[in-house]
Scaffold this active site. Sequence first.
Site, PDB file in Angstrom:
ATOM      1  NE  ARG A 148      -3.574  -2.306   2.711  1.00  5.68           N
ATOM      2  CZ  ARG A 148      -3.265  -3.492   3.232  1.00  5.68           C
ATOM      3  NH1 ARG A 148      -2.043  -3.696   3.726  1.00  5.68           N
ATOM      4  NH2 ARG A 148      -4.155  -4.471   3.288  1.00  5.68           N
ATOM      5  CE  LYS A 173      -7.749  -2.094   5.849  1.00  6.03           C
ATOM      6  NZ  LYS A 173      -8.450  -2.004   4.547  1.00  6.03           N
ATOM      7  CG  HIS A 279      -5.325   0.755  -3.241  1.00  9.29           C
ATOM      8  ND1 HIS A 279      -4.477   0.582  -2.157  1.00  9.29           N
ATOM      9  CD2 HIS A 279      -6.233  -0.252  -3.156  1.00  9.29           C
ATOM     10  CE1 HIS A 279      -4.868  -0.458  -1.446  1.00  9.29           C
ATOM     11  NE2 HIS A 279      -5.924  -0.993  -2.031  1.00  9.29           N
ATOM     12  NE  ARG A 282      -3.378  -3.852  -1.233  1.00 11.67           N
ATOM     13  CZ  ARG A 282      -2.778  -4.694  -0.387  1.00 11.67           C
ATOM     14  NH1 ARG A 282      -1.468  -4.792  -0.376  1.00 11.67           N
ATOM     15  NH2 ARG A 282      -3.481  -5.436   0.449  1.00 11.67           N
ATOM     16  CG  HIS A 305      -6.179  -9.474   1.245  1.00 15.38           C
ATOM     17  ND1 HIS A 305      -6.474  -9.722  -0.081  1.00 15.38           N
ATOM     18  CD2 HIS A 305      -6.036  -8.126   1.346  1.00 15.38           C
ATOM     19  CE1 HIS A 305      -6.489  -8.587  -0.745  1.00 15.38           C
ATOM     20  NE2 HIS A 305      -6.228  -7.604   0.097  1.00 15.38           N
ATOM     21  CE1 TYR A 314      -7.166  -6.791  -6.753  1.00 14.08           C
ATOM     22  CE2 TYR A 314      -6.846  -8.283  -4.911  1.00 14.08           C
ATOM     23  CZ  TYR A 314      -6.877  -7.001  -5.427  1.00 14.08           C
ATOM     24  OH  TYR A 314      -6.620  -5.930  -4.610  1.00 14.08           O
TER      25      TYR A 314
END
Length: 340
Positions: A148, A173, A279, A282, A305, A314
Site C-alpha cells: 500500500r 493494516k 492503489h 496494488r 489479507h 481479483y
Amino acid sequence: MKPGAPPLQSARLLDQVRERVRYMHYSLKTEKAYLYWVRFFVRWSATQPGGMRHPREMGAQDVEAFLSMMANERKVSASTHNQALSAILFLYREVLNIDLPWLNNIGRPQQTKRIPTVLTKEEVASLLAQMEGVTALLARLLYGTGMRLMEGLRLRVKDVDFDRRAIVVREAKGNKDRVVMLPHSLESALRQQMLSARSLWEADRQAQRGGVDTPQALEIKYPRVGNTWGWFWMFASPTFSTDPRSGVERRHHLFEERLQRALKKAVVQAGIHKPVSVHTLRHSFATHLLQSGTDIRTVQELLGHSDVSTTMIYTHVLKVAAGGTASPLDALAAQPLSIQ
C-alpha cells in the site's frame, strides 16, 4: 472506565477522544476523522430541540436522527456513513464508557462491492515509463511488491534485506507484519536510494537534529533509537516538519501527495483513460500474479489479507479478462455487422 484502560486526564470531550485514540495506538488519520465526527455530532445537537447537549445526555434516537440526516440531507456515501458511526461508537464505548444495548442495534449501510480497476501489463509499463526520480522508484516498488502507499513510504532501512531479496512490511493494516519480495530489477535503484537516505541521516546526526518517529513503546524503552541508521526512512523527506502529536520538529518520510500528483500526471501522459490511483498498482500486482499462475493463497499472504475471500475479488477480473468464457454471440453464424 474499561478494564485495563487508564483514567482520562483531560477535562474537555475532544481532548478525551484524542487521549483515548492515542492510548489505543490508532493512526493519525483515524484520530483526525474521529475528532471531526464527534465535533460534528455535538454541533449538530445544537440544531435540535433542546439545544446543544453533551453526548451523555443523548441516546439512540439522537444517534439515529444524526445518521439519518447524514444519509438523507447530506447524501454521504456508505463508507462515510460507516466512518461517522464508528466515531460515535468509539465515543460512547471507549471515551464515555457507555455500552448500552441500543449501540449494538444501530445498523450499518451496506457498501457496494465494486470490481477494482486493473491496468494491463502494457498499461503499467507505459505509465511507469512516464515517471522519473524518487516517485518513479516508489511507483515501481508498489507495483512490484503489492504494498500500500503508506507501507512503501514508511519503509525503514532495517527492513530492506538485499541478501534475501525480501522486504518486511511492519505494522501494516490490522497492525500485522508480513514479508514481500524485493524485485531484482529494483535492487540497484534501491541501493542508490539507501545511499541518498544515508547522506540525510549523517547530516542530521552532525547537526544534532532529533531522530525520526518510532513506535511509542520502543521510544520510551530506548530513547535514542530514532537516531539510529536502521530506523531511518528509506524515502525520507528532504525537509523537516513538526509532528502533529508530539510537537517535535523532525524528518518524516515523503509526503503521500507527492507520489499521488506524479502518478496522476503520468496517467494523462500515458493516455490511460481508466480511473487510476496509487492503489491501482496494488490491484494490478495481484491480478498479474494470478494471471501468471501464482496460487491465490500466496497472493493473499503477499497482500496481507486476513481472509482469502478478500483476495478472491481479483479472480472476478480474470474470469472475463482471460477470455475463458466465450460470448454466445460468437457462436452464431451471423452476417458481419456493417454500420453505415
